[in-house]
Design a protein around this motif. Structure first.
Motif, PDB file in Angstrom:
ATOM      1  N   TYR A  37       0.793  -1.238   0.000  1.00  0.00           N
ATOM      2  CA  TYR A  37       0.000   0.000   0.000  1.00  0.00           C
ATOM      3  C   TYR A  37       0.826   1.290   0.000  1.00  0.00           C
ATOM      4  N   GLU A  38       2.123   1.190   0.187  1.00  0.00           N
ATOM      5  CA  GLU A  38       2.951   2.402   0.280  1.00  0.00           C
ATOM      6  C   GLU A  38       2.745   3.313  -0.938  1.00  0.00           C
ATOM      7  N   GLY A  39       2.852   2.719  -2.113  1.00  0.00           N
ATOM      8  CA  GLY A  39       2.732   3.492  -3.354  1.00  0.00           C
ATOM      9  C   GLY A  39       1.354   4.119  -3.504  1.00  0.00           C
ATOM     10  N   LYS A  40       0.339   3.318  -3.204  1.00  0.00           N
ATOM     11  CA  LYS A  40      -1.045   3.805  -3.351  1.00  0.00           C
ATOM     12  C   LYS A  40      -1.325   4.977  -2.411  1.00  0.00           C
ATOM     13  N   ILE A  41      -0.878   4.837  -1.169  1.00  0.00           N
ATOM     14  CA  ILE A  41      -1.146   5.896  -0.182  1.00  0.00           C
ATOM     15  C   ILE A  41      -0.351   7.163  -0.549  1.00  0.00           C
ATOM     16  N   LYS A  42       0.873   6.968  -1.061  1.00  0.00           N
ATOM     17  CA  LYS A  42       1.664   8.139  -1.465  1.00  0.00           C
ATOM     18  C   LYS A  42       0.984   8.858  -2.626  1.00  0.00           C
ATOM     19  N   ARG A  43       0.483   8.067  -3.575  1.00  0.00           N
ATOM     20  CA  ARG A  43      -0.206   8.646  -4.745  1.00  0.00           C
ATOM     21  C   ARG A  43      -1.458   9.417  -4.279  1.00  0.00           C
ATOM     22  N   TYR A  44      -2.183   8.813  -3.340  1.00  0.00           N
ATOM     23  CA  TYR A  44      -3.375   9.443  -2.754  1.00  0.00           C
ATOM     24  C   TYR A  44      -2.988  10.775  -2.089  1.00  0.00           C
ATOM     25  N   GLY A  45      -1.865  10.737  -1.338  1.00  0.00           N
ATOM     26  CA  GLY A  45      -1.407  11.929  -0.630  1.00  0.00           C
ATOM     27  C   GLY A  45      -0.980  13.046  -1.561  1.00  0.00           C
ATOM     28  N   ARG A  46      -0.399  12.657  -2.702  1.00  0.00           N
ATOM     29  CA  ARG A  46       0.080  13.673  -3.655  1.00  0.00           C
ATOM     30  C   ARG A  46      -1.059  14.520  -4.207  1.00  0.00           C
ATOM     31  N   LYS A  47      -2.278  13.976  -4.157  1.00  0.00           N
ATOM     32  CA  LYS A  47      -3.433  14.743  -4.643  1.00  0.00           C
ATOM     33  C   LYS A  47      -3.862  15.806  -3.621  1.00  0.00           C
ATOM     34  N   PHE A  48      -3.353  15.650  -2.379  1.00  0.00           N
ATOM     35  CA  PHE A  48      -3.690  16.622  -1.333  1.00  0.00           C
ATOM     36  C   PHE A  48      -2.571  17.632  -1.135  1.00  0.00           C
ATOM     37  N   LEU A  49      -1.356  17.096  -1.093  1.00  0.00           N
ATOM     38  CA  LEU A  49      -0.214  17.933  -0.721  1.00  0.00           C
ATOM     39  C   LEU A  49       0.853  17.915  -1.807  1.00  0.00           C
ATOM     40  N   ALA A  50       1.485  19.043  -1.965  1.00  0.00           N
ATOM     41  CA  ALA A  50       2.496  19.129  -3.020  1.00  0.00           C
ATOM     42  C   ALA A  50       3.873  18.721  -2.512  1.00  0.00           C
ATOM     43  N   ASP A  51       4.137  18.999  -1.245  1.00  0.00           N
ATOM     44  CA  ASP A  51       5.464  18.761  -0.683  1.00  0.00           C
ATOM     45  C   ASP A  51       5.703  17.263  -0.450  1.00  0.00           C
ATOM     46  N   SER A  52       6.669  16.683  -1.205  1.00  0.00           N
ATOM     47  CA  SER A  52       6.852  15.237  -1.120  1.00  0.00           C
ATOM     48  C   SER A  52       7.451  14.800   0.218  1.00  0.00           C
ATOM     49  N   GLU A  53       8.212  15.708   0.867  1.00  0.00           N
ATOM     50  CA  GLU A  53       8.755  15.354   2.182  1.00  0.00           C
ATOM     51  C   GLU A  53       7.630  15.238   3.213  1.00  0.00           C
ATOM     52  N   ASP A  54       6.693  16.182   3.125  1.00  0.00           N
ATOM     53  CA  ASP A  54       5.512  16.131   3.987  1.00  0.00           C
ATOM     54  C   ASP A  54       4.778  14.815   3.771  1.00  0.00           C
ATOM     55  N   ILE A  55       4.596  14.463   2.495  1.00  0.00           N
ATOM     56  CA  ILE A  55       3.850  13.241   2.161  1.00  0.00           C
ATOM     57  C   ILE A  55       4.543  12.019   2.755  1.00  0.00           C
ATOM     58  N   ASN A  56       5.867  11.929   2.607  1.00  0.00           N
ATOM     59  CA  ASN A  56       6.599  10.777   3.150  1.00  0.00           C
ATOM     60  C   ASN A  56       6.407  10.661   4.664  1.00  0.00           C
ATOM     61  N   ASP A  57       6.479  11.820   5.336  1.00  0.00           N
ATOM     62  CA  ASP A  57       6.283  11.808   6.789  1.00  0.00           C
ATOM     63  C   ASP A  57       4.890  11.331   7.159  1.00  0.00           C
ATOM     64  N   ILE A  58       3.891  11.883   6.443  1.00  0.00           N
ATOM     65  CA  ILE A  58       2.504  11.529   6.769  1.00  0.00           C
ATOM     66  C   ILE A  58       2.245  10.048   6.460  1.00  0.00           C
ATOM     67  N   VAL A  59       2.796   9.563   5.351  1.00  0.00           N
ATOM     68  CA  VAL A  59       2.586   8.150   4.998  1.00  0.00           C
ATOM     69  C   VAL A  59       3.178   7.258   6.086  1.00  0.00           C
ATOM     70  N   GLN A  60       4.343   7.657   6.594  1.00  0.00           N
ATOM     71  CA  GLN A  60       4.931   6.864   7.687  1.00  0.00           C
ATOM     72  C   GLN A  60       4.011   6.867   8.913  1.00  0.00           C
ATOM     73  N   ASP A  61       3.479   8.065   9.227  1.00  0.00           N
ATOM     74  CA  ASP A  61       2.556   8.161  10.362  1.00  0.00           C
ATOM     75  C   ASP A  61       1.310   7.307  10.140  1.00  0.00           C
ATOM     76  N   ILE A  62       0.847   7.266   8.889  1.00  0.00           N
ATOM     77  CA  ILE A  62      -0.355   6.475   8.574  1.00  0.00           C
ATOM     78  C   ILE A  62      -0.095   4.992   8.892  1.00  0.00           C
ATOM     79  N   PHE A  63       1.046   4.475   8.461  1.00  0.00           N
ATOM     80  CA  PHE A  63       1.331   3.059   8.716  1.00  0.00           C
ATOM     81  C   PHE A  63       1.595   2.794  10.200  1.00  0.00           C
ATOM     82  N   LEU A  64       2.200   3.774  10.880  1.00  0.00           N
ATOM     83  CA  LEU A  64       2.413   3.600  12.324  1.00  0.00           C
ATOM     84  C   LEU A  64       1.070   3.549  13.049  1.00  0.00           C
ATOM     85  N   LYS A  65       0.141   4.423  12.615  1.00  0.00           N
ATOM     86  CA  LYS A  65      -1.203   4.428  13.228  1.00  0.00           C
ATOM     87  C   LYS A  65      -1.916   3.119  12.918  1.00  0.00           C
ATOM     88  N   ALA A  66      -1.755   2.658  11.677  1.00  0.00           N
ATOM     89  CA  ALA A  66      -2.407   1.409  11.276  1.00  0.00           C
ATOM     90  C   ALA A  66      -1.896   0.263  12.144  1.00  0.00           C
TER      91      ALA A  66
END
Lengths: 194, 255
Positions: A37-66
């Protein structure tokens, strides 16, 4: 801690079975879900946020929460929907921090679904035009952008989009219908034709 | 937010490193069961509180006589608006909105438009409130508050002691006298009601001893110059003998 699992073994199991194994203590299998799911969630995030560093951080938080909350996942339901729900909350929180948040109250979720014609809506498939949609999406308000992304880019059904956003299916229908109308206008301005 | 500075490291590795270090732990099933139970309890508590408030508002309006004031014309309606428990109504609306927000976490609620869930909550609150109001629940509590047995409930039932309520009296006629009648109020006071040519009788009913009435008019000590008198059905009489006899006796002794 992590063990290697044969590809065969993993493919035999669906996400829900893998999640069930993680719940019962096979923590290492969580890696399979991350990789899927890493790729899918990152792709999903890119539609919200432009900053890829922000996206990487949030995706990590998403999996930690999961991982933290995996025991709350009902294995009779779809894992992807559950994970997208966590992702939705995290990206919305990120949008709120950037003062670009969704309104607390939305008339679309208030009224019954008289405006939405289910059969007509689902027969009109926009998937072929998905590449063009991408250009116009950035100009769409988040509340319209998200159901379009989930339905057309992440291949979620209306019911699954409804489960992710926690709004009635009819609201998903109305938002996608309005999103298409708005996108048509935006794309025409940008000289694309839908 | 965790800063991901090393892009070369895979996400999976980063996450497992945190798990191994114990920085992230899987929450036990019990945690989620407890959370769900707390959510259900908060919804139930909120429903109980809303039902209490709505039934109290209805009880307060009827028991104090405010409910009947609009039948005395414009002046009655103006006093009705002035005495209406607006604060309690606003509080009820806020609590209904909070309840709607609390119930939105349940899938059987959010799967339907807010219009339906809000309508259901309002219906439950109004119908439930009116049903409770018809029982001896509030007369019982009022009696206990008057006896000083329920100090926590005191502030809400003290609505009945508001000075503005002196202009509205509800009670039972004990004796018809030349200038009007003597009536025993809800809380046991004996008042003399003076009828004048201007006194309004909205339903033209002849009044006699034993009738339940609402009187609107200026009160000085134990005398009321009636602007309007209206006979009403006494729905609280069935609770009265049981619950209000004692304070009435106390008042009689004092007098």
């Amino acid at each position: 801690m992590r063990e290697n699992f044969s590809q065969e073994n993993i493919e035999e199991n669906n996400d829900e079975k893998i999640a069930k194994s993680v719940q019962s203590g096979k923590v290492e299998l969580f890696g399979v879900l991350i990789e899927k799911y890493e790729g899918k969630i990152k792709r999903y995030g890119r539609k919200f946020l432009a900053d890829s560093e922000d996206i990487n951080d949030i995706v990590q938080d998403i999996f930690l929460k999961a991982y933290e909350n995996i025991k709350s996942f009902d294995t009779k339901r779809k894992f992807s929907t559950w994970l997208y729900r966590i992702a939705h909350n995290e990206f919305i929180n990120a949008l709120k921090k950037k003062k670009n948040f969704l309104p607390l109250f939305d008339l679309d979720t208030f009224l019954p679904s008289a405006l939405w014609d289910k059969t007509l809506e689902q027969n009109t498939d926009l998937k072929e035009t998905a590449p063009f949609i991408d250009f116009c999406l950035d100009n769409l308000a988040p509340k319209y952008r998200e159901p379009v992304i989930l339905h057309y880019f992440e291949d979620l059904s209306y019911q699954e989009v409804s489960d992710v956003l926690e709004v009635p299916v009819s609201t998903v229908g109305i938002r996608i219908k309005r999103a298409k109308e708005k996108m048509k206008k935006i794309c025409e301005k940008l000289e694309y034709k839908l | 937010m965790t800063k991901n500075l090393n892009n070369k490291k895979s996400l999976s590795d980063e996450i497992f490193k945190k798990i191994e270090k114990g920085q992230v732990k899987m929450r036990p099933k019990f945690y989620f069961v407890l959370k769900a139970l707390l959510a259900v309890c908060s919804v139930v508590l909120m429903i109980v509180f809303i039902l209490f408030l709505i039934s109290f508002i209805s009880f307060y309006l009827r028991a104090s006589g405010i409910w009947y004031l609009p039948s005395f014309g414009l002046r009655g309606f103006a006093i009705y608006l002035k005495l209406f428990p607006w604060l309690l109504i606003i509080l009820s609306i806020i609590l209904i909105l909070i309840l709607e927000t609390l119930t939105r976490r349940f899938s059987f609620v959010w799967r339907r438009p807010i219009f339906y869930s809000l309508l259901t909550i309002i219906l439950i609150a109004v119908v439930g409130g009116f049903v409770i109001e018809k029982t001896s629940f509030h007369p019982d509590l009022l009696w206990r508050v008057q006896e000083g047995r329920l100090p926590l409930m005191g502030p809400i039932y003290r609505q009945f002691n508001r000075s503005e309520l002196r202009d509205v009296q509800r009670g039972i006629i004990e004796e018809v006298v030349e200038e009007g009648f003597k009536m025993r109020t809800f809380d046991g006071q004996l008042l003399t009601v003076i009828l004048t040519q201007e006194t309004r009788f909205p339903f033209e009913k002849e009044i006699e001893s034993g009738d339940s009435v609402v009187v609107m008019g200026e009160r000085k000590n134990d005398t009321v110059w009636a602007f309007g008198v209206r006979g009403i059905e006494d729905e609280f009489r069935k609770f009265e003998r049981r619950h209000f006899r004692s304070p009435m006796r106390q008042n009689n002794k004092v007098k």
